[in-house]
Write a protein that holds these residues in place. Sequence first.
Motif, mmCIF file in Angstrom:
data_model
loop_
_atom_site.group_PDB
_atom_site.id
_atom_site.type_symbol
_atom_site.label_atom_id
_atom_site.label_comp_id
_atom_site.label_asym_id
_atom_site.label_seq_id
_atom_site.Cartn_x
_atom_site.Cartn_y
_atom_site.Cartn_z
ATOM 1 N N SER A 318 -14.502 6.824 2.720
ATOM 2 C CA SER A 318 -15.026 7.424 3.954
ATOM 3 C C SER A 318 -13.901 7.923 4.852
ATOM 4 C CB SER A 318 -15.876 6.397 4.716
ATOM 5 O OG SER A 318 -16.958 5.957 3.932
ATOM 6 N N GLY A 319 -12.675 7.853 4.342
ATOM 7 C CA GLY A 319 -11.531 8.322 5.111
ATOM 8 C C GLY A 319 -10.939 7.288 6.042
ATOM 9 N N LYS A 320 -11.465 6.063 6.006
ATOM 10 C CA LYS A 320 -10.955 4.994 6.867
ATOM 11 C C LYS A 320 -9.942 4.164 6.071
ATOM 12 C CE LYS A 320 -15.352 4.887 9.362
ATOM 13 N NZ LYS A 320 -16.548 4.086 9.709
ATOM 14 N N ILE A 321 -8.843 4.824 5.743
ATOM 15 C CA ILE A 321 -7.878 4.228 4.818
ATOM 16 C C ILE A 321 -7.257 2.966 5.395
ATOM 17 C CG2 ILE A 321 -5.688 4.626 3.638
ATOM 18 C CD1 ILE A 321 -6.525 7.595 3.448
ATOM 19 N N GLU A 322 -6.825 3.031 6.652
ATOM 20 C CA GLU A 322 -6.173 1.864 7.248
ATOM 21 C C GLU A 322 -7.132 0.673 7.312
ATOM 22 O OE1 GLU A 322 -3.249 0.822 11.028
ATOM 23 O OE2 GLU A 322 -4.044 2.846 10.730
ATOM 24 N N GLU A 323 -8.414 0.945 7.606
ATOM 25 C CA GLU A 323 -9.396 -0.133 7.673
ATOM 26 C C GLU A 323 -9.689 -0.726 6.299
ATOM 27 O OE1 GLU A 323 -12.944 0.654 10.048
ATOM 28 O OE2 GLU A 323 -11.863 2.317 11.001
ATOM 29 N N SER A 324 -9.440 0.021 5.236
ATOM 30 C CA SER A 324 -9.723 -0.488 3.888
ATOM 31 C C SER A 324 -8.704 -1.515 3.424
ATOM 32 C CB SER A 324 -9.765 0.675 2.890
ATOM 33 O OG SER A 324 -8.453 1.172 2.606
ATOM 34 N N ILE A 325 -7.537 -1.545 4.043
ATOM 35 C CA ILE A 325 -6.450 -2.390 3.549
ATOM 36 C C ILE A 325 -6.793 -3.874 3.656
ATOM 37 C CG2 ILE A 325 -4.063 -3.085 3.956
ATOM 38 C CD1 ILE A 325 -3.461 -0.150 4.673
ATOM 39 N N GLU A 326 -7.327 -4.324 4.796
ATOM 40 C CA GLU A 326 -7.594 -5.751 4.974
ATOM 41 C C GLU A 326 -8.633 -6.285 3.992
ATOM 42 O OE1 GLU A 326 -5.929 -8.098 6.451
ATOM 43 O OE2 GLU A 326 -4.505 -6.513 6.947
ATOM 44 N N PRO A 327 -9.780 -5.608 3.791
ATOM 45 C CA PRO A 327 -10.701 -6.137 2.777
ATOM 46 C C PRO A 327 -10.119 -6.115 1.370
ATOM 47 C CG PRO A 327 -11.523 -4.074 3.716
ATOM 48 C CD PRO A 327 -10.385 -4.516 4.570
ATOM 49 N N TYR A 328 -9.267 -5.134 1.072
ATOM 50 C CA TYR A 328 -8.599 -5.164 -0.236
ATOM 51 C C TYR A 328 -7.658 -6.373 -0.326
ATOM 52 C CZ TYR A 328 -10.034 -0.773 -2.452
ATOM 53 O OH TYR A 328 -10.745 0.225 -3.094
ATOM 54 N N ARG A 329 -6.935 -6.653 0.735
ATOM 55 C CA ARG A 329 -6.072 -7.831 0.731
ATOM 56 C C ARG A 329 -6.887 -9.103 0.539
ATOM 57 N NH1 ARG A 329 -2.453 -5.826 5.872
ATOM 58 N NH2 ARG A 329 -0.707 -4.868 4.714
ATOM 59 N N ALA A 330 -8.035 -9.175 1.206
ATOM 60 C CA ALA A 330 -8.899 -10.347 1.058
ATOM 61 C C ALA A 330 -9.431 -10.456 -0.369
ATOM 62 C CB ALA A 330 -10.054 -10.264 2.052
ATOM 63 N N ALA A 331 -9.751 -9.324 -0.981
ATOM 64 C CA ALA A 331 -10.237 -9.336 -2.365
ATOM 65 C C ALA A 331 -9.152 -9.833 -3.319
ATOM 66 C CB ALA A 331 -10.698 -7.938 -2.765
ATOM 67 N N VAL A 332 -7.915 -9.383 -3.098
ATOM 68 C CA VAL A 332 -6.805 -9.843 -3.935
ATOM 69 C C VAL A 332 -6.580 -11.341 -3.754
ATOM 70 C CG1 VAL A 332 -4.301 -9.711 -4.271
ATOM 71 C CG2 VAL A 332 -5.657 -7.606 -4.092
ATOM 72 N N ILE A 341 -7.961 -4.693 -8.963
ATOM 73 C CA ILE A 341 -8.110 -4.790 -7.509
ATOM 74 C C ILE A 341 -6.746 -4.643 -6.831
ATOM 75 C CG2 ILE A 341 -8.884 -6.231 -5.588
ATOM 76 C CD1 ILE A 341 -10.931 -7.485 -7.406
ATOM 77 N N ARG A 342 -5.711 -5.197 -7.437
ATOM 78 C CA ARG A 342 -4.362 -5.016 -6.879
ATOM 79 C C ARG A 342 -3.972 -3.543 -6.869
ATOM 80 N NH1 ARG A 342 -0.886 -9.376 -6.113
ATOM 81 N NH2 ARG A 342 -1.654 -11.400 -6.863
ATOM 82 N N VAL A 343 -4.337 -2.824 -7.911
ATOM 83 C CA VAL A 343 -4.025 -1.398 -7.958
ATOM 84 C C VAL A 343 -4.775 -0.651 -6.856
ATOM 85 C CG1 VAL A 343 -4.121 0.699 -9.363
ATOM 86 C CG2 VAL A 343 -3.482 -1.475 -10.419
ATOM 87 N N SER A 344 -6.018 -1.040 -6.607
ATOM 88 C CA SER A 344 -6.786 -0.417 -5.532
ATOM 89 C C SER A 344 -6.131 -0.646 -4.181
ATOM 90 C CB SER A 344 -8.214 -0.983 -5.510
ATOM 91 O OG SER A 344 -8.931 -0.619 -6.657
ATOM 92 N N LEU A 345 -5.690 -1.891 -3.937
ATOM 93 C CA LEU A 345 -4.993 -2.194 -2.685
ATOM 94 C C LEU A 345 -3.734 -1.355 -2.570
ATOM 95 C CD1 LEU A 345 -4.226 -3.708 -0.135
ATOM 96 C CD2 LEU A 345 -3.449 -5.627 -1.570
ATOM 97 N N ALA A 346 -2.973 -1.262 -3.637
ATOM 98 C CA ALA A 346 -1.739 -0.477 -3.608
ATOM 99 C C ALA A 346 -2.026 0.984 -3.294
ATOM 100 C CB ALA A 346 -1.014 -0.594 -4.952
ATOM 101 N N GLN A 347 -3.105 1.510 -3.833
ATOM 102 C CA GLN A 347 -3.451 2.906 -3.561
ATOM 103 C C GLN A 347 -3.704 3.125 -2.075
ATOM 104 O OE1 GLN A 347 -7.217 4.304 -5.066
ATOM 105 N NE2 GLN A 347 -6.371 6.334 -5.478
ATOM 106 N N SER A 348 -4.410 2.191 -1.435
ATOM 107 C CA SER A 348 -4.653 2.309 0.003
ATOM 108 C C SER A 348 -3.356 2.209 0.787
ATOM 109 C CB SER A 348 -5.628 1.217 0.461
ATOM 110 O OG SER A 348 -6.935 1.484 0.016
ATOM 111 N N LEU A 349 -2.492 1.296 0.391
ATOM 112 C CA LEU A 349 -1.205 1.139 1.072
ATOM 113 C C LEU A 349 -0.361 2.401 0.954
ATOM 114 C CD1 LEU A 349 -0.406 -2.475 -0.156
ATOM 115 C CD2 LEU A 349 -0.913 -1.843 2.211
ATOM 116 N N LEU A 350 -0.345 2.994 -0.223
ATOM 117 C CA LEU A 350 0.499 4.168 -0.450
ATOM 118 C C LEU A 350 -0.051 5.417 0.221
ATOM 119 C CD1 LEU A 350 1.404 3.593 -4.207
ATOM 120 C CD2 LEU A 350 2.862 3.231 -2.203
ATOM 121 N N ALA A 351 -1.339 5.422 0.512
ATOM 122 C CA ALA A 351 -1.922 6.587 1.178
ATOM 123 C C ALA A 351 -1.333 6.804 2.561
ATOM 124 C CB ALA A 351 -3.441 6.433 1.270
ATOM 125 N N LYS A 352 -0.746 5.756 3.140
ATOM 126 C CA LYS A 352 -0.117 5.866 4.455
ATOM 127 C C LYS A 352 1.282 6.471 4.372
ATOM 128 C CE LYS A 352 -1.828 4.532 7.611
ATOM 129 N NZ LYS A 352 -2.766 5.250 8.508
#
Length: 474
Positions: A318-332, A341-352
């Motif tokens: 939905s374009g809320k990349i920064e907001e996606s990071i915390e739930p990905y961290r919680a999932a990991v 799931i780690r790869v998904s978190l990394a993708q969000s981190l790298l988008a910044k």
Amino acid sequence: MRHALQSALCALLIVVSAIGPAHAQQISIIRDAEIERDIKIYATPIWHAAGLDPNVVRVHLVNNDSINAFVAAGQRIFVFTGMLKVAEDPLQVIGVLAHETGHITGGHLARFQDGLKGASTISILSLVLGAAAMAAGAPAAGAAILGSGGEFATRSFLIYSRTQESAADQAGLSFLTASEQSGSGLISFFEYLGDQEALMTENKDPYVRSHPMTSERIERLRADAEKSPYWNTPARPEDIERLNRIKAKLIGFLEHPTIVFQTYPLGDTSPYARYARTIAYHRQALETQAMAELDALLADAPHDPYYLELKAQILFESGKIEESIEPYRAAVAAAPYEPLIRVSLAQSLLAKEDKALADEAIEHLVAANRLENDNGFAWHQLALAYTIKDDVAMAALSAAERYTVSGEAPRAARQAKIAVDKLKPQSPEWFRAQDLYMIARAAVEDSYRRRGKEPPTNDDPEVSPGSLNEKTGG
């Protein structure tokens, strides 16, 4: 396909036509951490009973409505989403996995193993689909698929003899008994497929074509299965839960939203219905409704890694990349051994594109690649992370790993050569770069020889790093 089902937006590995143009279907390999985990949980007791190492056997999800499963290249099991969606009892899925494991332990594909050991998933699936197309009466389509898949073509790839089928039946039943499970699911699944024996060949499910069903075979199998002390043992409640979630997730992602809401109407407040509707709402860009359903799920299971992953995905897409990071961290944190799931978190981190966040992404990608070293998208993300860090050498090494996984030998050679030139000599990374370069060079040379051509020299532009017209990191 949304990236929770692919987990971390992993690119589809293959899309090919399985049958003739009039009834063409798209077939692809998809990735999903939760479904792959659940199938492995189903199969692990069977694999232990069979003397197989669960860490070695690989499960691949094939996105197609055919009711099918097969084994290939030693210890790879391909499970079609169609089979999972129609299964009414987890014992049916477990029974099929036991039968297919019987083909593995029986060495029924032994004559093909040497040729397929180094084959990519793309090559294997192309081969199998080409054989299926030919069996279905579409030789032209089959030949095209086989041509795209490599050099392992054979129309009889999956056609087992009656002796092999009987051996796999008996082995599967023995594995089920050893793991204290009933063979009733296997019988009911075979009875369902046995009804298709009267159909025209082109209308039969691929499993029927490759595993011929007869009433005599099914009755013989039933008689043997009923001798087990576990014949009347029902499926475990937790296994029923897993199948319900698998079906909800697949239907949510793969069916038209209308079908999703017919299957899981709004009055159904079960977690499976909410799961499927969350996905369907998201696919329609109805994020408020999606989050309302998902919040209800998280209220009851706040640490469920796959609910958290889905929340992060919805925010990310939905374009809320920064907001996606915390739930990905919680999932990991909730599922530290899930590489996707780690790869998904990394993708969000790298988008910044932030160097500090790139360090965290590298940590997760390195961990993911230790757990699963053949995910090309993970290596691509690692190359991107090192590029953000201005580490040309490690970016090139990661890109070389990526191209090695995808079978792109010339590109792998170019990037490995860059890494060799820039890494510290005698370091572990330097040795790895050298290994990758030699592997890629050998693959390029072998390709030339098979085509009757002279292999290139080190200065040949096909493998020379000096001719690379792309950014380091791929």
